[in-house]
Design a protein around this motif. Structure first.
Motif, PDB file in Angstrom:
ATOM      1  N   UNK A 120      50.672  43.038  42.108  1.00 59.75           N
ATOM      2  CA  UNK A 120      49.976  43.001  43.396  1.00 59.75           C
ATOM      3  C   UNK A 120      49.012  41.826  43.373  1.00 59.75           C
ATOM      4  N   UNK A 121      49.124  40.935  44.338  1.00 62.34           N
ATOM      5  CA  UNK A 121      48.220  39.796  44.423  1.00 62.34           C
ATOM      6  C   UNK A 121      46.983  40.175  45.221  1.00 62.34           C
ATOM      7  N   UNK A 122      45.815  39.817  44.686  1.00 63.15           N
ATOM      8  CA  UNK A 122      44.537  40.116  45.335  1.00 63.15           C
ATOM      9  C   UNK A 122      43.850  38.793  45.664  1.00 63.15           C
ATOM     10  N   UNK A 123      43.887  38.333  46.923  1.00 59.54           N
ATOM     11  CA  UNK A 123      43.224  37.066  47.275  1.00 59.54           C
ATOM     12  C   UNK A 123      41.703  37.209  47.233  1.00 59.54           C
ATOM     13  N   UNK A 124      41.041  36.156  46.776  1.00 57.38           N
ATOM     14  CA  UNK A 124      39.581  36.086  46.783  1.00 57.38           C
ATOM     15  C   UNK A 124      39.171  35.024  47.789  1.00 57.38           C
ATOM     16  N   UNK A 125      38.409  35.426  48.786  1.00 61.89           N
ATOM     17  CA  UNK A 125      38.055  34.535  49.883  1.00 61.89           C
ATOM     18  C   UNK A 125      37.034  33.489  49.449  1.00 61.89           C
ATOM     19  N   UNK A 126      37.418  32.201  49.555  1.00 68.98           N
ATOM     20  CA  UNK A 126      36.519  31.064  49.361  1.00 68.98           C
ATOM     21  C   UNK A 126      35.823  31.064  48.006  1.00 68.98           C
ATOM     22  N   UNK A 127      36.465  31.630  46.987  1.00 76.97           N
ATOM     23  CA  UNK A 127      35.878  31.678  45.655  1.00 76.97           C
ATOM     24  C   UNK A 127      36.980  31.966  44.648  1.00 76.97           C
ATOM     25  N   UNK A 128      36.672  31.878  43.369  1.00 77.26           N
ATOM     26  CA  UNK A 128      37.647  32.259  42.351  1.00 77.26           C
ATOM     27  C   UNK A 128      36.963  33.080  41.269  1.00 77.26           C
ATOM     28  N   UNK A 129      37.727  33.915  40.616  1.00 75.82           N
ATOM     29  CA  UNK A 129      37.190  34.778  39.579  1.00 75.82           C
ATOM     30  C   UNK A 129      37.268  34.121  38.213  1.00 75.82           C
ATOM     31  N   UNK A 130      36.211  34.272  37.434  1.00 75.55           N
ATOM     32  CA  UNK A 130      36.192  33.710  36.080  1.00 75.55           C
ATOM     33  C   UNK A 130      36.262  34.787  35.007  1.00 75.55           C
ATOM     34  N   UNK A 131      35.834  36.022  35.312  1.00 75.98           N
ATOM     35  CA  UNK A 131      35.893  37.131  34.368  1.00 75.98           C
ATOM     36  C   UNK A 131      36.271  38.405  35.112  1.00 75.98           C
ATOM     37  N   UNK A 132      37.023  39.281  34.432  1.00 75.22           N
ATOM     38  CA  UNK A 132      37.436  40.547  35.034  1.00 75.22           C
ATOM     39  C   UNK A 132      37.252  41.669  34.019  1.00 75.22           C
ATOM     40  N   UNK A 133      37.055  42.886  34.518  1.00 78.82           N
ATOM     41  CA  UNK A 133      36.917  44.063  33.662  1.00 78.82           C
ATOM     42  C   UNK A 133      37.288  45.296  34.458  1.00 78.82           C
ATOM     43  N   UNK A 134      37.990  46.227  33.813  1.00 76.74           N
ATOM     44  CA  UNK A 134      38.391  47.467  34.458  1.00 76.74           C
ATOM     45  C   UNK A 134      37.300  48.521  34.350  1.00 76.74           C
ATOM     46  N   UNK A 135      37.301  49.434  35.304  1.00 78.16           N
ATOM     47  CA  UNK A 135      36.415  50.584  35.255  1.00 78.16           C
ATOM     48  C   UNK A 135      36.970  51.611  34.265  1.00 78.16           C
ATOM     49  N   UNK A 136      36.153  52.515  33.739  1.00 78.95           N
ATOM     50  CA  UNK A 136      36.635  53.479  32.740  1.00 78.95           C
ATOM     51  C   UNK A 136      37.685  54.464  33.263  1.00 78.95           C
ATOM     52  N   UNK A 189      34.067  38.576  38.441  1.00 75.54           N
ATOM     53  CA  UNK A 189      32.944  37.674  38.671  1.00 75.54           C
ATOM     54  C   UNK A 189      33.381  36.549  39.587  1.00 75.54           C
ATOM     55  N   UNK A 190      32.715  36.420  40.743  1.00 75.01           N
ATOM     56  CA  UNK A 190      32.982  35.328  41.680  1.00 75.01           C
ATOM     57  C   UNK A 190      32.159  34.120  41.251  1.00 75.01           C
ATOM     58  N   UNK A 191      32.852  33.082  40.827  1.00 72.88           N
ATOM     59  CA  UNK A 191      32.221  31.970  40.126  1.00 72.88           C
ATOM     60  C   UNK A 191      31.198  31.236  40.981  1.00 72.88           C
ATOM     61  N   UNK A 192      31.542  30.888  42.211  1.00 70.38           N
ATOM     62  CA  UNK A 192      30.653  30.067  43.039  1.00 70.38           C
ATOM     63  C   UNK A 192      29.467  30.856  43.580  1.00 70.38           C
ATOM     64  N   UNK A 193      29.714  32.072  44.034  1.00 72.44           N
ATOM     65  CA  UNK A 193      28.623  32.872  44.608  1.00 72.44           C
ATOM     66  C   UNK A 193      27.803  33.597  43.547  1.00 72.44           C
ATOM     67  N   UNK A 194      28.277  33.593  42.269  1.00 74.81           N
ATOM     68  CA  UNK A 194      27.565  34.233  41.154  1.00 74.81           C
ATOM     69  C   UNK A 194      27.295  35.701  41.439  1.00 74.81           C
ATOM     70  N   UNK A 195      28.316  36.364  41.914  1.00 73.98           N
ATOM     71  CA  UNK A 195      28.197  37.785  42.227  1.00 73.98           C
ATOM     72  C   UNK A 195      29.373  38.543  41.617  1.00 73.98           C
ATOM     73  N   UNK A 196      29.208  39.847  41.471  1.00 75.37           N
ATOM     74  CA  UNK A 196      30.250  40.720  40.955  1.00 75.37           C
ATOM     75  C   UNK A 196      30.838  41.522  42.115  1.00 75.37           C
ATOM     76  N   UNK A 197      32.139  41.401  42.299  1.00 73.52           N
ATOM     77  CA  UNK A 197      32.840  42.112  43.370  1.00 73.52           C
ATOM     78  C   UNK A 197      33.638  43.254  42.771  1.00 73.52           C
ATOM     79  N   UNK A 198      33.570  44.413  43.400  1.00 71.19           N
ATOM     80  CA  UNK A 198      34.280  45.606  42.941  1.00 71.19           C
ATOM     81  C   UNK A 198      35.472  45.843  43.861  1.00 71.19           C
ATOM     82  N   UNK A 199      36.642  46.016  43.266  1.00 72.64           N
ATOM     83  CA  UNK A 199      37.875  46.286  44.013  1.00 72.64           C
ATOM     84  C   UNK A 199      38.434  47.640  43.590  1.00 72.64           C
TER      85      UNK A 199
END
Length: 466
Positions: free
Chosen positions: A137-153, A161-171
């Protein structure tokens, strides 16, 4: 004043007019001759150039056979996967940018990956066979790219981690019920987002982790900071590692510890205690113990699935396996179990199999697997990725596969044959020596499952005949 006669005036005008006409005719005649000469010159030059070109082509054709010439290598061709191996289960393809990070879901059903072209991919591990197509499944990230990912327990969400906005997005992952004909049964939707770093902060996010209790999220930066966050994005604590610079950090599978390594030759481990609600800390993180024994910068670390073992790899070209199941509150130090050597080609990363029977060290464009029993080399995989090489290696939660990502768009999925063969030898020896019937049955069951896994992929178990 005396005036000219009328006839004389008319004659003067006529002579003037004829002079102008003659001048104009001479001008246009000269211009036409220059243009014609220029055109002839251009045609002659073009003809000479074509003759020289045809002559070169004729001489080239005469000196080479008339076979069809290969097409020049394009950028797309250069990105095509080159790695092949008998233990290659499949290659994950779909990213349009370089893959930066990967992580398995705790239940082992999914792998999440992110690239530098504004997308994440969710992969289904049940398809990892040479006889099946791999679905994702492809998950597009709007106007940013992810540099690190981690699954929930609970394996029902992941953080990027959204590299440009320096924020953590939860999907969030959810079952698809509206369209039963969908190729993949899951949908992925954006749930929430919070900022973990100021826009002007020069430090880079190196590691991202989530506690198995769900009590906190860990972010590690390239300076000396580790930050802990609640699930809602509230800042809980900041740890100063005193490494001068960090290399990475990780959360233990039990959710109690946060470990870090960096420029200094030691590994530091903190205990994180939650309050009764499970959403906050009962106190600041406390130093639990340190792993001392390396002589230079420690590049990477990893935990075993039961959080009783840790593996470390250093710039001093040694890797070590530690027993951290100690009473550290009573002053007991971790015990060094095994020390091995490896060839280092730049910054390295280490992965410890969930059962702590083997380690995989990624450095340069190669991954080497070593035994945790005697530090012997079990296998080596070279040329896995193009460009800068391997940036991450990760074992499947059931130790069946080894996945790597690097400076290209593809992710090789390798059968963990070295680990399976080590498990067979270990279980066979323990089943033979144990006096407990329950333990013997447990080892025999693991033996049967591991043999069946290798047989299902057409790989020999490596056991001696008879």
């Amino acid at each position: 004043m005396e005036t000219l006669p009328e006839n004389d005036t008319f004659s003067a005008l006529l002579i003037g007019f004829m002079g102008v006409v003659i001048f104009m005719l001479l001008y246009f005649f000269q211009s036409s001759r220059k243009k014609d000469s220029t055109s002839v010159s251009s045609i002659d030059e073009k003809s000479n150039w074509n003759a020289e070109k045809n002559g070169k082509q004729s001489s080239k054709s005469a000196s080479q056979p008339s076979a069809k010439q290969p097409k020049p290598t394009t950028k797309k061709d250069a990105k095509s996967p080159q790695f092949t191996h008998e233990w290659l289960a499949c290659t994950l393809k779909g990213h349009t940018g370089n893959v930066l990070d990967i992580d398995f879901s705790p239940n082992g059903k999914y792998l999440i990956s992110c690239d530098d072209d504004r997308s994440c991919f969710l992969w289904f591990t049940k398809d990892w066979s040479v006889r099946k197509a791999v679905s994702s499944v492809k998950v597009p990230l709007q106007l940013d790219h992810g540099s690190r990912v981690a699954f929930s327990p609970d394996s029902k969400a992941f953080i990027v981690n959204l590299y440009n906005s320096r924020s953590l997005a939860v999907y969030k992952l959810a079952r698809s019920t509206d369209d039963p004909a969908r190729k993949t049964p899951l949908t992925v939707s954006h749930l929430s987002e919070f900022q973990h770093q100021d826009p002007g902060d020069p430090a880079e996010l190196l590691s991202l982790g989530v506690a198995s209790t769900g009590g906190f999220v860990m972010t590690c930066y390239s300076d000396t900071r580790i930050k802990l966050w609640s699930r809602r994005g509230d800042h809980l604590a900041t740890i100063d590692t005193c490494h001068m610079t960090n290399c990475m950090a990780a959360v233990s599978p039990c959710g109690r510890f946060v470990a870090s390594c960096g420029f200094t030759p030691d590994v530091k481990v903190w205990e994180v205690s939650l309050d009764k609600s499970g959403s906050g800390l009962s106190g600041p993180p406390a130093r639990a113990f340190e792993l001392k024994g390396h002589n230079a910068q420690v590049d990477g670390l990893a935990f075993s699935a039961d959080s009783t073992r840790m593996a470390t790899a250093s710039k001093d070209t040694t890797w070590k396996l530690w027993n951290i199941d100690v009473r550290y509150k009573l002053g007991e130090d971790p015990k060094l179990l095994v020390t091995g050597r490896f060839r280092r080609d730049g910054l390295c990363r280490i992965a410890l199999s969930p059962d702590a029977r083997c380690v995989a060290i990624a450095t340069g464009v190669s991954v080497t697997v070593y035994s945790c029993l005697d530090a012997s080399q079990l296998a080596q995989f070279s040329g896995l990725h193009q460009g800068a090489g391997v940036s991450r290696a990760l074992f499947h939660p059931r130790a069946q596969f080894l996945v790597t990502c690097g400076s290209d768009r593809h992710m090789p999925v390798l059968l963990n044959v070295p680990g399976a063969r080590a498990a067979i030898a270990d279980c066979a020896a323990k089943a033979k020596s144990t006096q407990s019937r329950a333990q013997r049955e447990m080892f025999e069951q693991e033996l049967a499952e591991t043999r069946a896994f290798l047989a299902g992929h057409g790989v020999a178990t490596g056991e001696a005949a008879g």
